[in-house]
Design a protein around this motif. Sequence first.
Motif, mmCIF file in Angstrom:
data_model
loop_
_atom_site.group_PDB
_atom_site.id
_atom_site.type_symbol
_atom_site.label_atom_id
_atom_site.label_comp_id
_atom_site.label_asym_id
_atom_site.label_seq_id
_atom_site.Cartn_x
_atom_site.Cartn_y
_atom_site.Cartn_z
ATOM 1 N N ALA A 49 56.742 47.783 55.739
ATOM 2 C CA ALA A 49 55.310 47.595 55.954
ATOM 3 C C ALA A 49 55.017 47.491 57.445
ATOM 4 C CB ALA A 49 54.834 46.324 55.255
ATOM 5 N N ALA A 50 53.869 48.009 57.868
ATOM 6 C CA ALA A 50 53.441 47.797 59.250
ATOM 7 C C ALA A 50 53.250 46.307 59.506
ATOM 8 C CB ALA A 50 52.144 48.556 59.523
ATOM 9 N N VAL A 51 52.738 45.609 58.494
ATOM 10 C CA VAL A 51 52.510 44.163 58.575
ATOM 11 C C VAL A 51 53.065 43.517 57.304
ATOM 12 C CG1 VAL A 51 50.783 42.329 58.720
ATOM 13 C CG2 VAL A 51 50.439 44.465 59.985
ATOM 14 N N PRO A 85 51.923 39.771 62.679
ATOM 15 C CA PRO A 85 51.417 40.865 63.510
ATOM 16 C C PRO A 85 52.541 41.655 64.162
ATOM 17 C CG PRO A 85 51.010 38.741 64.559
ATOM 18 C CD PRO A 85 51.517 38.446 63.189
ATOM 19 N N ALA A 86 52.240 42.923 64.428
ATOM 20 C CA ALA A 86 53.251 43.822 64.977
ATOM 21 C C ALA A 86 53.385 43.713 66.487
ATOM 22 C CB ALA A 86 52.905 45.264 64.595
ATOM 23 N N VAL A 115 52.481 34.204 63.778
ATOM 24 C CA VAL A 115 52.180 34.282 62.349
ATOM 25 C C VAL A 115 50.745 33.811 62.157
ATOM 26 C CG1 VAL A 115 52.838 33.594 60.019
ATOM 27 C CG2 VAL A 115 54.561 33.605 61.822
ATOM 28 N N HIS A 116 49.991 34.534 61.352
ATOM 29 C CA HIS A 116 48.653 34.095 60.973
ATOM 30 C C HIS A 116 48.697 33.520 59.562
ATOM 31 C CE1 HIS A 116 46.978 36.163 64.422
ATOM 32 N NE2 HIS A 116 47.401 37.333 63.990
ATOM 33 N N ILE A 171 41.443 37.706 63.346
ATOM 34 C CA ILE A 171 42.848 37.929 63.676
ATOM 35 C C ILE A 171 43.052 39.377 64.104
ATOM 36 C CG2 ILE A 171 43.702 36.130 62.125
ATOM 37 C CD1 ILE A 171 44.445 38.356 60.122
ATOM 38 N N THR A 172 44.107 39.602 64.874
ATOM 39 C CA THR A 172 44.528 40.959 65.216
ATOM 40 C C THR A 172 45.988 41.110 64.809
ATOM 41 O OG1 THR A 172 45.111 40.272 67.464
ATOM 42 C CG2 THR A 172 42.913 41.194 67.124
ATOM 43 N N LEU A 173 46.318 42.290 64.305
ATOM 44 C CA LEU A 173 47.660 42.525 63.787
ATOM 45 C C LEU A 173 48.430 43.572 64.583
ATOM 46 C CD1 LEU A 173 46.758 42.351 60.001
ATOM 47 C CD2 LEU A 173 47.975 40.637 61.354
ATOM 48 N N GLY A 174 47.781 44.187 65.556
ATOM 49 C CA GLY A 174 48.487 45.060 66.480
ATOM 50 C C GLY A 174 49.025 46.336 65.879
#
Length: 205
Positions: free
Chosen positions: A63-65, A90-91, A96-97, A142-145
């Motif tokens: 998974a990307a995330v 996040p990548a 961790v969120h 949130i941002t996951l990059g």
Amino acid sequence: MSLGHALRRVVEEYPLARTEPPAGHPLAHVIRKGAPDELRRALAPLDGSFLVKGSPGRGSHWAAVPWLAVFDPAVTTSATRGYYLVYLFPAHRQAVHLSLAQGTVAAIREHGPRSGDHLRASGARLRERLSDFSDVLPVSAITLGSGGELPEGYEAAHILGLTYDLADLGDERRLRADLATGLAAYRALKARGGLELTAQRLKCQ
């Protein structure tokens, strides 16, 4: 292994693991089995029956995330629909969120290219209904990059939560207290009508 140790392993090891095949990979096993087991142990002192799942991806694809989620079976048993509590990795940073989130795939199927706007508008409404949690779960975005439909959907689907840097994951007592707070918000959302009232309001706009 503790919950914090399991989360830390994913944060630290996932970037390198993604360069290797996922089949039989030790970290894939941690995400599917070890981390969910630790999360179940952390949930054990809390009342309620919950389903816990972890996903490193599907088949031959990471998974990307990756995620580790808690589902109330009366609400949903899947990250695709309803709402749930989830740890997202996040990548682009070692963090961790902890996110109270809306199901992403169902929104994408129903709203197509407008799903992000729909989820963000819905999330804003839900934050209003959970305003009593804004001080203890203050992260509203949130941002996951990582680009792509699902990571961007996870970002849009976030309602409220917390973000941990790597150093924060050594404080097991805090992680468990925050988990209890996140669970309280999850239960409060369920008691206050879940997504139904929000969906009705958005249709009326």
